[in-house]
Scaffold this active site. Sequence first.
Site: not given
Length: 804
Positions: A91, A94, A251, A486
Amino acid sequence: MLLRKITAAASALAVTAGIAAYMPAQNAGDAVTASAASGYNYAEALQKSMFFYEVQQAGKLPDWNEVSWRGDSMLKEDGTDADVIPGGWFDAGDHLKFTLTNAYTASVLAWGVIQYKDAVKDAGLYDIYLKNLQWGLDYVAACDLGDKVIGTIGDDAFDHVWYGSPEVYIRKYNLKTGTEDRPYDEITCCTTVAEMAAALAGGYIVFKEEDPALAANYLAHAESLFKLANDVYAQKGADADDDQGIQSKYYNTKNNSGTDNFIDELFYAANWMYMATGDQAYLDKCESDYIPLYPLESQSTEKKFTWGFCWDDTTQAAALLYAINTGKQEWIDHVAHHLEFWMNGYGGKSITQTPDGLPILNSWGSLRYTSNTAWLAKVAADTIFKNDSASAEKYDTWAKRMMDYAFGDNDIGLSYVIGMGKNAVNVHHRGASGIHDDHWNALGTDKSEGGHWQTEYAHVLYGALEGGPNSDGSFDDDNGSYTNTEVAIDYNAGFTACLCAMVDDYGGEILADFPVAETPKWAEWEISATINGKGDSYTEVKAWAMNHTAWPARVSEDVEYRYYFDVSEVIAGGLSVDDIKVTSNSQQYGAGEQGYATVSGPYKYEGDPTGMTYYALIKFEDGRAIMPTGQSEHRDEVQFRVSIPDAVDGKSTKGAWDPTNDYSYETLASGMSDLSLPEALNEHMTMYVDGILVWGTEPDGTTPDPTQTTAPSSTTSTTTTTTTSGSDENKLYGDANYNGEVNMADAVFIMQCMANPDEFNFTPEGKDLADVYNRGDGITNNDALSIQRFEAGIVTALPESYQN
């Protein structure tokens, strides 16, 4: 069965042959000459974005993956998959796999190449684009279980605590949990299921000419998934937490933008289904079922034009597709309202902007939202506003300005596209860190926080779009600042699609020498050692054998090292080599455990012409325990002693043991309690992995061969060899019936052997030659399909490149 599927695929093509008039323009900018040269190489950026998606690939990597520092991941020790559904994209920074973000990402990537197919082709990126897209689509299709779907794969509690490389993830996971199987959940979340349908409908459009059978499979899944999503909506009316599984923690589709968010994905998917099939019923369903529930602005009857296109809110993308598909003016106007809201404000509502002009819809991954909206602006300019030159130019100009902001047109001159321009130091991404000690807080710093942890990133994460700036235009260049540093597959989705449009308008050149294979920045295998004790008759050493591999991260069963010493004093003292003992009384692992070492010797070193150099051998019974997964696992401590008797026949041996001229002793640290210190490294102790010298210098000057020390060792106890079509010119791949020819009879024979193994059997040679699809995974119906593709000229060589 397989032949009927191909016939069905041909029928599906005939059904959709007449829908071109309803599709967005394939290359809307073909007739438009760019009004000004761009300062950025958008083709290079698109090329590097493909690299990023290859970095994110989970499972066994395809042979076309070009990331030199990635290896197979999520595999058990026996080489089988630890994930119930292999493949797909990790994703973000990670190692979780969310079907929702895989589907959303695939749908947007499909849209990009549908809209600007010729531009992607002209840039020389069409083939690699489609391969990356198919990688995501195949995973989405595989997650379709019929009456439910796979939602999340991965243990989030473990994943967000441990920081390391995907190649060794399962080893660490097994160490912590006692299992190699990653958990997963099965869900019926309407948003997820509808996104899957949209993605696979888009996949059908992309591949219907390239690979009809594959496209037909996508369409069948899309139709089934759309029905499931619509049924779930009809039954429940909204996504609930218990429908989402683990995904709800990261999410949550229920209430991200202030409203129960479920109708937008159905509206989005219905438009994609219409574009794939030409079936008016999908647009009719929009009118009857979805548009009446389209969200409204607060305390208003006006359709919602605020927020932005993202994984959880496809409202505005669905509106744009509906405007394209129907040409209805009210929806064209609605799209304009949304874009004006982003640009200058509309209806008294606007978005906060940084001082240098970037709209900040959400501080977490701010550039994700702007690049997504830039994508909508470009598509709108090239479709529904193509005859409105003023609007088209305005939206084009704004979209380019948003994209260029990401490349460095901002007040701090920072490029948020990694590997292009001036970049930040940090990126929150476990794989790119190449970290071996799990101490991620030290990454990107000039200190080790009281320890001696890894501070340097191993790899360049080319093409990834970082989260972006804060609302004041500042940027927290810190690994722990997830909102800023990120990266994620959904961040790059609209950005990549918009790059297709930028290439269409401004061209660009891909880099002929990209990617260049990385070479290790540090020694991947090392020995640190110190004097643990010494006396007139012995030397005791405490040593660490260390695994700091990152090109790729890996383990090996066969690991050993040597400690060299000189025996001349022993011989001169009237003793023999047989009087020398090599023993160990203390080490990190116990007998029977992986990591336990057998300590033996002395052995004569043949590289010394005097015959006086011998060595102690420390050989791990299973060196896979030394793995780059944490502060204790990356090294294996063994304490060993090389000694002679204190006396022989009552006579002292004092003077017969003098280590000062021993090769390994010369560089041996003394009295060090911390072997992680650089000064503890000992290059006069040599280390061997799979029989290859990987660390240190032997007494005769032999040093490691860099071309061998960087070659991947097996990440499991089983080494899988992948054979390509050019690896053995004497093999006639595809000759399943082993008669010296490749034709349709071979495809039929494969299906016969699978359907009726009691009557039809491969010869050993034929079974090997039949494995032509994703070679190494065994015989399946896909091998028969590959042979049929080869016969039809769709595939030019066997074995077929990975297309699962």
